[in-house]
Design a protein around this motif. Structure first.
Motif: not given
Lengths: 131, 131, 131
Positions: A9-10, A13, B1-2, B6, B62-63, B65-66, B69-70, B116, B119, C66, C69-70, C123
């Motif tokens: 995905t990265l 992008i 869940m972040p 969100a 996407p950047a 959310w990744l 997460y990471y 980016w 992530a 979202l 999820y919520y 959220v």
């Protein structure tokens, strides 16, 4: 977490970001000033390369992640790399001439369709199992 | 869940929605009728504001959310807010004149690149640890 | 995993893919050659149908997930189906005449706004509970 899918995905992008850089560079080369998006064939082709990738991002990214979840992370990542390779080919071809955009377009479309079909199969199988 | 990520995602979507409203309002003000997207500089700048944000959404979301997460939810959300601030500045500048779009563009591009890179660093570190 | 939301996401992507196919078909019918995106009203309307759906995808997809999820998977999926129905109506109307795009646009906008508001409520409620 499908780590390989996250990595692909990265990369996707990154390529999309690069296609935007090329549009900016063509603006200065060809003198097509913002907000115009027409005026020189070289600029217009670079712009369409970016726009077409933009059109495919909301197909590719969700299909990729749903495939990763329902089918397999490593297969999703592999198909994602094929999609990226198709997009690179499309970019290189289209920047030369509009007629040369076919093969790359076909490859990325096929990879996206396989991801989409696989994800759909996965969701439906799971819904049947659950009920 | 972040959760903070969100929340920032929903704020970004809200701003994007607003940029689309502005295009609709410029249509009636300037008389540029659908499906045309050219014909009056004010309309064209409003349209490009929306289109440019559209181009950045598949990079940013996407950047973000990744990264969340990471790396970290709260840092993702903070960088996301900087991205949104950059987009607001870009919008305000570009709606006045095409030449005034630079600073806002730079801020949001920088925030997106940091998301980016973070992530990417996170994914690769995790893949190395796992193996 | 919100399976019904996943299914509706894939259906939405399928419709978006179809809107892209229509643009390709209009290219051959009307003779508007790439990279041009103007030159014949039928082509321009088909192109705007695809572009408008593209503009709404980064609003719809994150808000849908979202909300799922919520709030609820099944309600997200139901609202998602209404969104898709609105987009089909918009597509059918706009392909006939620009003036006929109103009702479908309104339905899909309303469904997206409900998803966005529900997700935002979810959220914020969660963040308040957590603290």
């Amino acid at each position: 977490m499908p780590h390989y899918t996250a990595l692909v995905t990265l990369l996707a992008i990154g390529l999309f970001f690069y296609s935007g850089l090329l549009v900016g560079m063509e603006r200065s080369k060809t003198g097509v000033k913002a907000p115009a998006t027409t005026g020189h064939p070289d600029f217009e082709r670079a712009f369409r390369v970016q726009m077409n990738m933009l059109e495919w991002m909301p197909i590719f990214v969700p299909a990729l992640w749903l495939f990763a979840y329902y089918i397999s992370d490593i297969w999703a990542a592999g198909l994602g790399l094929i999609w990226i390779a198709g997009r690179v080919l499309y970019m290189r071809g289209y920047l030369q001439a509009a007629e040369k955009r076919g093969p790359g377009f076909g490859i990325q479309a096929l990879a996206a369709v396989v991801l989409w079909c696989g994800a759909l199969f996965g969701v439906i199988s799971t819904l049947i199992k659950v009920h």
